[in-house]
Design a protein around this motif. Structure first.
Motif, PDB file in Angstrom:
ATOM      1  N   TYR A   1      54.383  60.724  42.534  1.00 43.09           N
ATOM      2  CA  TYR A   1      54.337  59.372  43.083  1.00 43.09           C
ATOM      3  C   TYR A   1      55.550  59.162  43.981  1.00 43.09           C
ATOM      4  O   TYR A   1      56.656  59.596  43.650  1.00 43.09           O
ATOM      5  CB  TYR A   1      54.349  58.321  41.967  1.00 43.09           C
TER       6      TYR A   1
ATOM      7  N   ASP B   1      47.119  53.803  47.989  1.00 42.49           N
ATOM      8  CA  ASP B   1      46.807  52.393  47.795  1.00 42.49           C
ATOM      9  C   ASP B   1      46.992  51.725  49.156  1.00 42.49           C
ATOM     10  O   ASP B   1      48.104  51.537  49.619  1.00 42.49           O
ATOM     11  CB  ASP B   1      47.753  51.791  46.742  1.00 42.49           C
TER      12      ASP B   1
ATOM     13  N   SER C   1      52.247  51.006  40.065  1.00 45.88           N
ATOM     14  CA  SER C   1      51.387  52.188  39.967  1.00 45.88           C
ATOM     15  C   SER C   1      52.004  53.242  39.064  1.00 45.88           C
ATOM     16  O   SER C   1      51.319  53.851  38.234  1.00 45.88           O
ATOM     17  CB  SER C   1      51.138  52.774  41.363  1.00 45.88           C
TER      18      SER C   1
ATOM     19  N   VAL D   1      46.594  60.512  47.619  1.00 45.01           N
ATOM     20  CA  VAL D   1      45.956  59.273  47.167  1.00 45.01           C
ATOM     21  C   VAL D   1      46.755  58.109  47.735  1.00 45.01           C
ATOM     22  O   VAL D   1      47.988  58.096  47.645  1.00 45.01           O
ATOM     23  CB  VAL D   1      45.926  59.201  45.624  1.00 45.01           C
TER      24      VAL D   1
ATOM     25  N   HIS E   1      50.597  60.299  45.135  1.00 46.15           N
ATOM     26  CA  HIS E   1      50.214  58.896  45.321  1.00 46.15           C
ATOM     27  C   HIS E   1      51.251  58.170  46.168  1.00 46.15           C
ATOM     28  O   HIS E   1      52.450  58.260  45.927  1.00 46.15           O
ATOM     29  CB  HIS E   1      50.110  58.210  43.955  1.00 46.15           C
TER      30      HIS E   1
END
Length: 360
Positions: free
Chosen positions: A96, A172, A106, A170, A146
């Motif tokens: 992340y 958001d 997240s 990934v 992410h």
């Protein structure tokens, strides 16, 4: 009736033509004798609405054929759990990148399901930039990497697409979704709540590559299993029908504006009006590194924060609302999503000049 300039971070302003069409169709959708709110999600009318929304989104974004488009529930906060449930695929860790408040949420949620490696963070500098990729400490065995492509609270945005090699990226994209063209094939999964650029709150859009689904954790609720939802055209459970309908109207509106290239040009023009003013004054300031400033959410502060309430009160009196910054950072925030007309941004800058002249 006088409509205000609504700078809310979400639920946010919607295109007026979309609202008028929805009003016209409220009681009778195209001769069906029903409101969309009343339709069965299994009926031919809503199935046509759903199919058109998906087709339009695929066209606008250039979504490759080997990607599923899902219209789900739970919001981006829900996806913070749903993503690791679906994307770990037998692995035990994920990378992340921490760029602000939404990244932190997240990370916190993902830790319930896997080991989280925070591969880079801008926390030490106050979350005012995106960490350069050459500083990222990625794990080649991670299930995915992410990012939050636009931090709604801090106003920090990626203006580049990370290269994560064979590890799926990934993102958001809740607050900069469909604000500009992107190469979907560079991502393994994209998710976004609709309440910023797409429509009312209620739908979460997930765009995911075919080969990444079908290995959800056994604890994953069936309604949140991407494979089950994909196999059922997002109708394993009753979907948020009216919000999907509204999203389709917004997609049609974007297409009528000239697509995402035209939308991006307009968004850059709006952002430049506000940022250019912030560069010319010391009365207000924006803390974000210039190269990472968001086109969607522009936080700014008064040097004299005792004037905050007076500034907000004056803005509201002039028909500009929801300018108060998030409670975690204070100050002001102007969210200037796709549907915000440039006249709204010009009106805000004119008021900022007026306020500075009378209080400086």
């Amino acid at each position: 009736m006088t409509r205000v300039f609504n700078f809310s971070a979400g639920p946010a302003t919607l295109p007026e033509p979309v609202l008028r069409q929805a009003a016209d169709e409220m009681l009778d959708w195209r001769g069906s004798g029903m409101s969309v709110m009343e339709m069965s999600h299994r009926g031919k009318e809503f199935i046509a609405i759903h199919a058109e929304a998906e087709q339009l989104l695929r066209e606008l974004m250039g979504v490759p054929a080997n990607y599923k488009v899902l219209f789900l529930q739970g919001g981006a906060i829900g996806e913070n759990a749903i993503v690791p449930m679906n994307m770990l695929r037998g692995r035990s860790s994920a990378d992340y990148i921490d760029t602000g408040e939404w990244s932190k949420k997240s990370i916190k949620e993902a830790k319930k399901y896997c080991k989280v490696n925070v591969a880079a963070s801008s926390e030490e500098g106050g979350y005012v930039r995106v960490p350069k990729q050459d500083t990222w400490k990625l794990d080649k065995d991670a299930a995915y990497v992410h990012i939050c492509s636009n931090e709604t609270i801090g106003g920090v945005e990626y203006h580049w697409t990370p290269d994560t090699g064979e590890v799926p990226l990934v993102a958001d994209m809740s607050s900069n979704f469909i604000s500009r063209p992107i190469d979907v094939s560079r991502y393994g999964l994209i998710y976004a709540g609709t309440q910023k650029n797409v429509g009312p709150a209620g739908v979460t859009i997930v765009i995911v590559r075919d080969d990444l689904i079908g290995q959800a954790l056994p604890i994953t609720p069936s309604a949140f299993d991407y494979k089950i939802q994909a196999d059922n055209d997002s109708m394993f459970n009753t979907p948020p029908t009216y919000t999907i309908y509204m999203a389709g109207l917004v997609f049609n509106w974007i297409k009528a504006q000239g697509g995402l290239n035209a939308i991006e040009a307009n968004n850059r023009k709006k952002a430049a009006v506000l940022y250019d003013h912030l560069e010319t004054t010391s009365f207000f300031y924006n803390p974000v590194a210039r190269e990472d400033r968001s086109l969607m959410n522009v936080p700014f502060k008064l040097r004299d924060e005792s004037l905050d309430d007076a500034f907000l009160k004056g803005a509201q009196a002039r028909g500009m609302v929801q300018l108060k910054g998030h409670r975690s950072v204070g100050g002001m925030r102007a969210s200037i999503y796709n549907a915000m007309p440039i006249e709204g941004v010009v009106a805000l800058v004119d008021y900022m000049k007026e306020f500075e002249a009378s209080h400086g």
